[in-house]
Design a protein around this motif. Sequence first.
Motif, short mmCIF file in Angstrom:
data_model
loop_
_atom_site.label_atom_id
_atom_site.label_comp_id
_atom_site.label_asym_id
_atom_site.label_seq_id
_atom_site.Cartn_x
_atom_site.Cartn_y
_atom_site.Cartn_z
N PRO A 27 1.12 -1.09 0.13
CA PRO A 27 0.16 -0.17 -0.06
C PRO A 27 0.26 1.42 -0.13
O PRO A 27 1.95 1.45 -0.09
N GLY A 28 0.20 2.06 -0.35
CA GLY A 28 1.00 3.56 -0.59
C GLY A 28 1.21 4.47 -1.95
O GLY A 28 2.39 5.43 -2.07
N SER A 29 1.14 3.90 -2.63
CA SER A 29 1.37 4.38 -3.94
C SER A 29 0.94 5.76 -4.61
O SER A 29 1.78 5.86 -5.18
N PHE A 90 -6.62 12.42 -9.49
CA PHE A 90 -6.83 11.38 -8.32
C PHE A 90 -6.36 12.20 -7.47
O PHE A 90 -5.09 12.77 -7.83
N VAL A 91 -6.37 12.23 -6.23
CA VAL A 91 -6.01 12.79 -5.12
C VAL A 91 -5.07 11.30 -4.88
O VAL A 91 -4.83 10.55 -4.80
N GLN A 92 -3.39 12.21 -4.72
CA GLN A 92 -2.44 11.25 -4.71
C GLN A 92 -1.01 12.64 -4.82
O GLN A 92 -1.49 13.74 -4.78
N ASP A 93 -0.43 12.26 -3.96
CA ASP A 93 1.18 13.07 -3.23
C ASP A 93 1.76 13.47 -5.10
O ASP A 93 1.50 13.18 -6.34
N ALA A 94 1.94 15.08 -4.95
CA ALA A 94 2.49 15.65 -6.34
C ALA A 94 3.48 15.22 -6.89
O ALA A 94 4.31 14.82 -8.09
N ALA A 98 3.77 13.06 -10.10
CA ALA A 98 4.16 13.38 -11.85
C ALA A 98 4.90 12.56 -12.10
O ALA A 98 5.43 12.56 -13.23
N ALA A 99 5.32 11.42 -11.26
CA ALA A 99 5.65 10.03 -12.12
C ALA A 99 4.87 9.61 -12.66
O ALA A 99 5.26 8.41 -14.13
N LYS A 100 2.98 9.86 -12.30
CA LYS A 100 2.48 8.77 -13.67
C LYS A 100 2.39 9.79 -14.66
O LYS A 100 1.91 9.54 -15.80
N ASP A 101 2.22 11.10 -14.56
CA ASP A 101 2.44 12.10 -15.86
C ASP A 101 3.37 11.65 -17.08
O ASP A 101 3.53 11.35 -18.06
#
Length: 175
Positions: A27-29, A90-94, A98-101
Amino acid sequence: APLSRRRAQLVENPRQDVHLVPLFRFPGSYRSAKMLAFNNRACALQLRALASRQPAEIVLVTSPECYAWVEPWLGERILAYDCMDDALAFVQDATVRAAKDVLERALFARADLVTCSTSTLAQRCIARGAPADRVHLLPNGWDPQAFPLQAERTLPRSGPLTLTYFGTITVDEHR
């Protein structure tokens, strides 16, 4: 199908011809880019053996994160991205966003086909780098009048077709 500490078992699938493969992720991705990267490497390693045992002609992913799992062994296979949601919204760390972008842009560059559930998603995909001629609108749901189900259907070529799908499929047997 991802496993986690809260989901210890796969959902039973009544279809005997569908082979489900559990993938373990921590968990935590969505809170940590380091955890996202760790889980992506772990899933890619778990899938490497599957790819060699069950080669697929077509690979279908449902999120940019899944691209990191399949990219190491994808080769010349056909890649389709079924974009049902805006993964960056989605609500996620910035740093995760950026990594998903970065993953999404690589996915757009490699995908042979991008299907979007809404025209808004299609426009966002094109704005983020998906080639417009590869983006197609495919709304959620099934219209049985437009696409009637057939008990058997011959493929447009001889021989079996192998498809690998990363995502969720739900069959409502009560309809």
